[in-house]
Design a protein around this motif. Sequence first.
Motif, PDB file in Angstrom:
ATOM      1  N   HIS A  47       7.766   4.539   8.500  1.00  0.00           N
ATOM      2  CA  HIS A  47       7.234   5.774   7.920  1.00  0.00           C
ATOM      3  C   HIS A  47       5.796   5.962   8.390  1.00  0.00           C
ATOM      4  O   HIS A  47       4.849   5.604   7.686  1.00  0.00           O
ATOM      5  CB  HIS A  47       7.277   5.724   6.384  1.00  0.00           C
ATOM      6  CG  HIS A  47       8.661   5.724   5.832  1.00  0.00           C
ATOM      7  ND1 HIS A  47       9.406   4.579   5.680  1.00  0.00           N
ATOM      8  CD2 HIS A  47       9.437   6.742   5.404  1.00  0.00           C
ATOM      9  CE1 HIS A  47      10.581   4.884   5.176  1.00  0.00           C
ATOM     10  NE2 HIS A  47      10.636   6.188   5.008  1.00  0.00           N
ATOM     11  N   THR A  50       1.949   6.664   6.484  1.00  0.00           N
ATOM     12  CA  THR A  50       2.124   6.274   5.087  1.00  0.00           C
ATOM     13  C   THR A  50       0.782   5.873   4.494  1.00  0.00           C
ATOM     14  O   THR A  50      -0.001   5.178   5.122  1.00  0.00           O
ATOM     15  CB  THR A  50       3.114   5.084   4.988  1.00  0.00           C
ATOM     16  OG1 THR A  50       4.367   5.504   5.487  1.00  0.00           O
ATOM     17  CG2 THR A  50       3.274   4.600   3.567  1.00  0.00           C
ATOM     18  N   ASN A  51       0.554   6.321   3.252  1.00  0.00           N
ATOM     19  CA  ASN A  51      -0.603   5.842   2.503  1.00  0.00           C
ATOM     20  C   ASN A  51      -0.090   4.998   1.335  1.00  0.00           C
ATOM     21  O   ASN A  51       1.112   4.847   1.140  1.00  0.00           O
ATOM     22  CB  ASN A  51      -1.496   7.003   2.044  1.00  0.00           C
ATOM     23  CG  ASN A  51      -0.785   7.949   1.100  1.00  0.00           C
ATOM     24  OD1 ASN A  51       0.237   7.630   0.498  1.00  0.00           O
ATOM     25  ND2 ASN A  51      -1.328   9.144   0.972  1.00  0.00           N
ATOM     26  N   ASN A  53      -0.055   5.531  -1.878  1.00  0.00           N
ATOM     27  CA  ASN A  53       0.749   6.269  -2.856  1.00  0.00           C
ATOM     28  C   ASN A  53       2.171   6.498  -2.354  1.00  0.00           C
ATOM     29  O   ASN A  53       3.137   6.352  -3.114  1.00  0.00           O
ATOM     30  CB  ASN A  53       0.087   7.602  -3.208  1.00  0.00           C
ATOM     31  CG  ASN A  53      -1.151   7.408  -4.043  1.00  0.00           C
ATOM     32  OD1 ASN A  53      -1.278   6.434  -4.784  1.00  0.00           O
ATOM     33  ND2 ASN A  53      -2.092   8.328  -3.925  1.00  0.00           N
ATOM     34  N   ARG A  54       2.325   6.855  -1.098  1.00  0.00           N
ATOM     35  CA  ARG A  54       3.672   7.058  -0.529  1.00  0.00           C
ATOM     36  C   ARG A  54       4.435   5.733  -0.486  1.00  0.00           C
ATOM     37  O   ARG A  54       5.623   5.677  -0.785  1.00  0.00           O
ATOM     38  CB  ARG A  54       3.562   7.672   0.869  1.00  0.00           C
ATOM     39  CG  ARG A  54       4.884   7.817   1.576  1.00  0.00           C
ATOM     40  CD  ARG A  54       5.772   8.874   0.910  1.00  0.00           C
ATOM     41  NE  ARG A  54       7.007   9.003   1.666  1.00  0.00           N
ATOM     42  CZ  ARG A  54       8.218   8.948   1.128  1.00  0.00           C
ATOM     43  NH1 ARG A  54       8.350   8.819  -0.172  1.00  0.00           N
ATOM     44  NH2 ARG A  54       9.284   9.042   1.872  1.00  0.00           N
ATOM     45  N   GLU A  57       5.790   4.983  -3.834  1.00  0.00           N
ATOM     46  CA  GLU A  57       7.005   5.768  -4.092  1.00  0.00           C
ATOM     47  C   GLU A  57       8.218   5.144  -3.415  1.00  0.00           C
ATOM     48  O   GLU A  57       9.290   5.033  -4.012  1.00  0.00           O
ATOM     49  CB  GLU A  57       6.830   7.205  -3.576  1.00  0.00           C
ATOM     50  CG  GLU A  57       5.856   8.045  -4.348  1.00  0.00           C
ATOM     51  CD  GLU A  57       5.587   9.386  -3.661  1.00  0.00           C
ATOM     52  OE1 GLU A  57       6.283   9.721  -2.669  1.00  0.00           O
ATOM     53  OE2 GLU A  57       4.669  10.101  -4.112  1.00  0.00           O
ATOM     54  N   LEU A  58       8.046   4.736  -2.161  1.00  0.00           N
ATOM     55  CA  LEU A  58       9.149   4.142  -1.414  1.00  0.00           C
ATOM     56  C   LEU A  58       9.623   2.833  -2.044  1.00  0.00           C
ATOM     57  O   LEU A  58      10.809   2.515  -2.022  1.00  0.00           O
ATOM     58  CB  LEU A  58       8.737   3.898   0.040  1.00  0.00           C
ATOM     59  CG  LEU A  58       8.484   5.132   0.891  1.00  0.00           C
ATOM     60  CD1 LEU A  58       7.823   4.746   2.215  1.00  0.00           C
ATOM     61  CD2 LEU A  58       9.790   5.884   1.141  1.00  0.00           C
ATOM     62  N   ARG A  92      -4.636   5.683   5.731  1.00  0.00           N
ATOM     63  CA  ARG A  92      -3.289   5.425   6.224  1.00  0.00           C
ATOM     64  C   ARG A  92      -3.086   3.934   6.424  1.00  0.00           C
ATOM     65  O   ARG A  92      -4.034   3.200   6.720  1.00  0.00           O
ATOM     66  CB  ARG A  92      -3.047   6.149   7.555  1.00  0.00           C
ATOM     67  CG  ARG A  92      -3.204   7.645   7.455  1.00  0.00           C
ATOM     68  CD  ARG A  92      -2.069   8.243   6.669  1.00  0.00           C
ATOM     69  NE  ARG A  92      -2.261   9.668   6.509  1.00  0.00           N
ATOM     70  CZ  ARG A  92      -1.716  10.364   5.542  1.00  0.00           C
ATOM     71  NH1 ARG A  92      -0.959   9.781   4.654  1.00  0.00           N
ATOM     72  NH2 ARG A  92      -1.919  11.655   5.450  1.00  0.00           N
TER      73      ARG A  92
END
Length: 158
Positions: A47, A50-51, A53-54, A57-58, A92
């Motif tokens: 991904h 991606t940071n 927070n993402r 979520e993942l 990132r």
Amino acid sequence: MERPPNLAAAVEAAAEALIGVLDSATSRDAVSVSPTQLRVLSLIMSHPDTNVNRLAELLDVVPSSASRLCDRLEAVGLVRRVADPRDRREVRLLPTNAGESLLRDLQERRHRAVQAVLDRMPNRVQHELLLALLAFGQAATTTTAVPQAGSDSTARTA
């Protein structure tokens, strides 16, 4: 054509056998990070941009847990944090060369382990397995996800 009554059980058993083969290729001797850290590294690789927070979520965890996982990967030189050139407030997550190399080596070891099992099967059966796996994959992607019993929508810690 009628489905054999034990087909689902056979698929589950085969999946467990596959997991065993893959796990043996990912032994502690060969890999210096935990399975969770490997998963995080793999998600970051697959991904781009991606940071934290993402990533949280993942992983279905809270951002602070994702951040701590990244701290550990950064400490061993597998992940780095860089400012997003489009928005310097965003950070990132990127794999380092060592992180990419670790995943590549792991993928090669897993491939060789699976190939060793396949080599013990007759060619005709290998071909039938290929067709069955392709059909299974297609059927799995066309169905909706089945909710798991006892699942809730709250994020977990890692």
